[in-house]
Scaffold this motif. Structure first.
Motif, PDB file in Angstrom:
ATOM      1  N   SER A   1       0.626  -0.965  -0.232  1.00 27.59           N
ATOM      2  CA  SER A   1       0.142   0.299   0.429  1.00 27.59           C
ATOM      3  C   SER A   1       0.777   1.197   0.116  1.00 27.59           C
ATOM      4  CB  SER A   1      -0.983   0.340   1.137  1.00 27.59           C
ATOM      5  OG  SER A   1      -1.623  -1.508   1.345  1.00 27.59           O
ATOM      6  N   PRO A   2       0.260   2.036  -0.819  1.00 32.30           N
ATOM      7  CA  PRO A   2       1.245   3.833   0.222  1.00 32.30           C
ATOM      8  C   PRO A   2       0.902   4.047   1.140  1.00 32.30           C
ATOM      9  CG  PRO A   2      -0.834   4.122  -1.800  1.00 32.30           C
ATOM     10  CD  PRO A   2      -0.541   2.248  -1.416  1.00 32.30           C
ATOM     11  N   ALA A   3       2.468   5.348   1.133  1.00 31.65           N
ATOM     12  CA  ALA A   3       2.341   6.047   2.276  1.00 31.65           C
ATOM     13  C   ALA A   3       1.111   6.376   2.959  1.00 31.65           C
ATOM     14  CB  ALA A   3       3.757   6.671   2.723  1.00 31.65           C
ATOM     15  N   GLU A   4       0.345   7.196   1.603  1.00 29.53           N
ATOM     16  CA  GLU A   4      -0.448   7.565   2.471  1.00 29.53           C
ATOM     17  C   GLU A   4      -2.317   6.627   2.466  1.00 29.53           C
ATOM     18  OE1 GLU A   4      -1.077   7.718  -1.663  1.00 29.53           O
ATOM     19  OE2 GLU A   4       0.558   8.070  -0.416  1.00 29.53           O
ATOM     20  N   MET A   5      -1.827   5.825   2.719  1.00 34.12           N
ATOM     21  CA  MET A   5      -3.627   4.737   2.894  1.00 34.12           C
ATOM     22  C   MET A   5      -2.914   3.420   3.737  1.00 34.12           C
ATOM     23  SD  MET A   5      -5.196   2.803  -0.676  1.00 34.12           S
ATOM     24  CE  MET A   5      -4.871   4.954  -1.700  1.00 34.12           C
ATOM     25  N   ARG A   6      -2.022   3.629   4.442  1.00 29.76           N
ATOM     26  CA  ARG A   6      -1.713   2.820   5.246  1.00 29.76           C
ATOM     27  C   ARG A   6      -3.140   2.241   6.473  1.00 29.76           C
ATOM     28  NH1 ARG A   6       4.658   4.364   5.090  1.00 29.76           N
ATOM     29  NH2 ARG A   6       5.351   3.177   3.184  1.00 29.76           N
ATOM     30  N   GLY A   7      -2.802   3.726   7.309  1.00 34.34           N
ATOM     31  CA  GLY A   7      -4.200   3.641   7.923  1.00 34.34           C
ATOM     32  C   GLY A   7      -5.506   3.537   7.359  1.00 34.34           C
ATOM     33  N   ARG A   8      -5.403   3.285   5.963  1.00 29.59           N
ATOM     34  CA  ARG A   8      -6.997   3.083   6.069  1.00 29.59           C
ATOM     35  C   ARG A   8      -7.220   1.731   5.406  1.00 29.59           C
ATOM     36  NH1 ARG A   8      -7.037   7.274   1.154  1.00 29.59           N
ATOM     37  NH2 ARG A   8      -5.172   8.074   2.467  1.00 29.59           N
ATOM     38  N   ILE A   9      -5.868   1.278   5.162  1.00 28.59           N
ATOM     39  CA  ILE A   9      -5.898  -0.540   5.051  1.00 28.59           C
ATOM     40  C   ILE A   9      -5.626  -1.242   5.795  1.00 28.59           C
ATOM     41  CG2 ILE A   9      -3.835  -2.262   3.731  1.00 28.59           C
ATOM     42  CD1 ILE A   9      -5.596  -0.573   2.001  1.00 28.59           C
ATOM     43  N   MET A  10      -5.332  -0.460   6.925  1.00 25.71           N
ATOM     44  CA  MET A  10      -5.288  -1.937   8.167  1.00 25.71           C
ATOM     45  C   MET A  10      -6.280  -0.882   8.468  1.00 25.71           C
ATOM     46  SD  MET A  10      -2.160  -2.261   9.230  1.00 25.71           S
ATOM     47  CE  MET A  10      -2.530  -2.861   7.854  1.00 25.71           C
ATOM     48  N   GLY A  11      -7.714  -0.120   8.341  1.00 25.78           N
ATOM     49  CA  GLY A  11      -9.068   0.353   8.766  1.00 25.78           C
ATOM     50  C   GLY A  11      -9.608  -1.502   8.185  1.00 25.78           C
ATOM     51  N   SER A  12      -9.277  -1.406   6.956  1.00 26.17           N
ATOM     52  CA  SER A  12      -9.645  -2.141   5.745  1.00 26.17           C
ATOM     53  C   SER A  12      -9.440  -3.669   6.781  1.00 26.17           C
ATOM     54  CB  SER A  12      -9.269  -2.311   4.493  1.00 26.17           C
ATOM     55  OG  SER A  12      -9.577  -1.494   4.124  1.00 26.17           O
ATOM     56  N   GLN A  13      -8.112  -4.371   7.445  1.00 26.79           N
ATOM     57  CA  GLN A  13      -8.114  -5.349   8.100  1.00 26.79           C
ATOM     58  C   GLN A  13      -9.085  -5.549   9.204  1.00 26.79           C
ATOM     59  OE1 GLN A  13      -3.690  -5.801   9.952  1.00 26.79           O
ATOM     60  NE2 GLN A  13      -4.225  -7.757  10.301  1.00 26.79           N
ATOM     61  N   GLY A  14      -9.308  -4.193   9.543  1.00 26.66           N
ATOM     62  CA  GLY A  14      -9.596  -4.011  10.648  1.00 26.66           C
ATOM     63  C   GLY A  14     -11.332  -4.273  10.588  1.00 26.66           C
ATOM     64  N   LEU A  15     -11.696  -4.088   9.653  1.00 21.74           N
ATOM     65  CA  LEU A  15     -13.331  -4.331   8.895  1.00 21.74           C
ATOM     66  C   LEU A  15     -13.370  -5.803   8.815  1.00 21.74           C
ATOM     67  CD1 LEU A  15     -15.472  -2.468   6.647  1.00 21.74           C
ATOM     68  CD2 LEU A  15     -15.273  -4.809   6.837  1.00 21.74           C
ATOM     69  N   VAL A  16     -12.770  -6.688   8.291  1.00 17.59           N
ATOM     70  CA  VAL A  16     -12.946  -7.820   8.193  1.00 17.59           C
ATOM     71  C   VAL A  16     -12.192  -9.069   9.127  1.00 17.59           C
ATOM     72  CG1 VAL A  16     -12.156  -7.697   5.825  1.00 17.59           C
ATOM     73  CG2 VAL A  16     -10.477  -8.477   7.167  1.00 17.59           C
ATOM     74  N   ASN A  17     -10.886  -8.239  10.020  1.00 14.25           N
ATOM     75  CA  ASN A  17     -11.250  -8.505  10.969  1.00 14.25           C
ATOM     76  C   ASN A  17     -12.266  -8.735  12.538  1.00 14.25           C
ATOM     77  OD1 ASN A  17      -8.760  -9.680  10.322  1.00 14.25           O
ATOM     78  ND2 ASN A  17      -7.528  -8.231  11.981  1.00 14.25           N
ATOM     79  N   GLY A  18     -12.824  -7.780  12.754  1.00 15.00           N
ATOM     80  CA  GLY A  18     -14.159  -8.015  13.108  1.00 15.00           C
ATOM     81  C   GLY A  18     -15.459  -8.389  12.784  1.00 15.00           C
ATOM     82  N   LEU A  19     -15.508  -8.382  11.276  1.00 15.35           N
ATOM     83  CA  LEU A  19     -16.892  -8.760  10.953  1.00 15.35           C
ATOM     84  C   LEU A  19     -16.757  -9.906  10.583  1.00 15.35           C
ATOM     85  CD1 LEU A  19     -19.252  -8.104   9.320  1.00 15.35           C
ATOM     86  CD2 LEU A  19     -17.668  -8.933   6.660  1.00 15.35           C
ATOM     87  N   GLY A  20     -15.662 -10.897  11.230  1.00 14.87           N
ATOM     88  CA  GLY A  20     -15.287 -12.462  11.344  1.00 14.87           C
ATOM     89  C   GLY A  20     -15.557 -12.768  12.487  1.00 14.87           C
ATOM     90  N   HIS A  21     -15.335 -12.401  13.527  1.00 11.54           N
ATOM     91  CA  HIS A  21     -15.213 -12.808  15.221  1.00 11.54           C
ATOM     92  C   HIS A  21     -16.639 -12.481  14.945  1.00 11.54           C
ATOM     93  CE1 HIS A  21     -11.245 -13.491  16.552  1.00 11.54           C
ATOM     94  NE2 HIS A  21     -10.704 -12.381  16.084  1.00 11.54           N
ATOM     95  N   LEU A  22     -16.945 -10.949  14.707  1.00  8.53           N
ATOM     96  CA  LEU A  22     -18.714 -10.769  14.850  1.00  8.53           C
ATOM     97  C   LEU A  22     -19.752 -12.015  14.829  1.00  8.53           C
ATOM     98  CD1 LEU A  22     -21.136  -8.949  15.761  1.00  8.53           C
ATOM     99  CD2 LEU A  22     -20.260  -7.968  14.083  1.00  8.53           C
TER     100      LEU A  22
END
Length: 427
Positions: A343-364
């Motif tokens: 991922s590009p530097a300016e998008m790393r937080g958002r990609i980590m947010g995408s990771q959090g979304l799928v991780n959270g959806l899975g656990h939920l």
């Protein structure tokens, strides 16, 4: 004594601010893993319901699907140090609130679930901010080692947290356990307030419109096949396999027929294995096929969890979870590494947010669904069935994405793909 350079995973600790973040994470992870076991036993004692134990996962991860992308954008736009310091202060306040209720003998399941919901909401912003900050401190060439060290740290927490939680419950009860938890959270806050991040980390991405930034993060997640592959397998793992951790008190009580002290021991088995695996990964100087560690590790974890679901023997279950933990170190270490590198530097937080979304959806989904099956049939049926299905769902992702076929390369340019000329190796 061998020089620090002889241990590649430790070279990132030469940065004093990385050491502070590492120490705060070390303390917090012990606290978090200890609290997860304590809350599982607390809810099981208050309700005698495996389904309600599964609701811990729902309340902890429920905020992730609606808020993770927003949290990732905030991690790209706001001062990451302020976010991290504020979140750890909030963790301390929530733990202190639960301790107060226990001291006053006013504890009720819904108070516990409300506290878990608050912690889960804070964690939505914590994860992408912390991982983006790790990249800021470690840099591209050391990010795999930084994530390996975080995996080691997480797994020290997985080992010490359940062990401490089980022993404290056995000898001092829930109130004694929470006194220790509040103390640990206070230490983590003190360390976080001493941390300083590079100034560049506070200004990256501020020139983008908020909604446009979220949309671009989603677009990158689908267009980059490495990112897409990691997110798909992560969704399956967090939905079908990893919710096992919430049900350790149920497995210990109903299947293995042991008390909280040995329940803490069985809860630490996966962490011990993951710690061993992470240390092995951390000793490597060069990484090319990050995806092989990730995908193969994930599938081996699913096999181990499916097997442990049917084991009535304490030692066999411990060894199976230990083996699954060794495999999970590859999955955990390379999950964020691949996403950050792709991922590009300016998008790393958002990609980590995408990771959090799928991780959270899975656990939920997984936590509630496994709890419901366990309540209707048994915990063995619930865990074994889900892990088996999870393994089958991961196979098409492995076959259709480049995760195991091609080396991961560092993102370059504006095309949304990585440049093959910049293969990343950690020297």
């Amino acid at each position: 004594m061998p020089p620090l350079s002889s241990f590649p995973v430790l070279t990132v600790l030469q940065n004093p601010n990385f050491r502070l973040m590492w120490a705060a994470r070390w303390v917090h992870e012990i606290s978090r893993r200890m609290e997860l076991l304590v809350l599982g036993y607390l809810i099981y004692e208050l309700t005698d319901s495996a389904f309600q134990v599964g609701l811990i996962s729902a309340f902890l991860n429920g905020p992730r699907p609606p808020f993770s992308l927003i949290a990732g954008m905030l991690a790209d736009r706001l001062d990451r140090w302020r976010i991290l310091a504020g979140i750890h202060t909030f963790y301390l306040l929530v733990a202190s609130g639960l301790l107060t209720l226990l001291l006053l003998d006013l504890i009720h399941p819904w108070f516990v679930f409300l506290a878990i919901l608050c912690q889960g909401t804070a964690k939505v912003l914590d994860d992408p901010t912390r991982r983006a900050a790790l990249f800021d401190l470690a840099g591209q060439d050391r990010i795999a080692h930084a994530m390996s060290l975080e995996t080691i740290t997480n797994n020290i927490g997985k080992v010490l947290g359940p062990l401490a939680g089980g022993l404290l419950l056995a000898f001092y009860g829930f109130t004694g356990a929470y006194m220790v938890l509040v103390t640990l959270d206070l230490i983590a806050v003190a360390l976080m307030f001493k941390l300083r991040l590079p100034k560049a980390a506070t200004i990256v991405g501020r020139d983008r419109a908020f909604l446009q930034g979220i949309k671009s993060g989603i677009g990158h997640s689908f267009s980059n096949k490495f990112v897409l592959g990691v997110l798909c397998i992560s969704l399956v793992m967090n939905g079908m396999v990893l919710p096992l951790q919430y049900f350790i008190p149920v497995i210990a009580t109903d299947v293995l027929k042991v008390g909280p002290a040995l329940g803490g021991v069985i809860g630490s088995a996966e962490g011990i294995g993951s710690l061993v695996g992470a240390v092995i990964i951390g000793t490597r100087r060069h990484y090319s096929f990050h995806g092989r560690y990730f995908a193969i590790g994930a599938m081996l974890v699913a096999v181990g969890v499916a097997a442990v679901a049917w084991s009535p023997w304490f030692l066999v279950s411990f060894l199976l979870l230990f083996g699954a933990g060794v495999a999970q170190s590859g999955f955990s270490t390379m999950q964020s590494t691949i996403l950050l590198l792709s991922s590009p530097a300016e998008m790393r937080g958002r990609i980590m947010g995408s990771q959090g979304l799928v991780n959270g959806l899975g656990h939920l989904i997984g936590g509630v669904e496994i709890g419901a099956i366990a309540q209707a049939f048994s915990i063995s049926v619930a865990i074994g069935f889900n892990a088996g299905i999870g393994l089958l769902l991961m196979l098409p992702v492995v076959l259709l994405t480049p995760l195991v076929k091609r080396p991961v390369v560092a993102y370059s340019g504006n095309s949304g793909v990585a440049s093959p000329s910049r293969q990343v190796e950690a020297d």
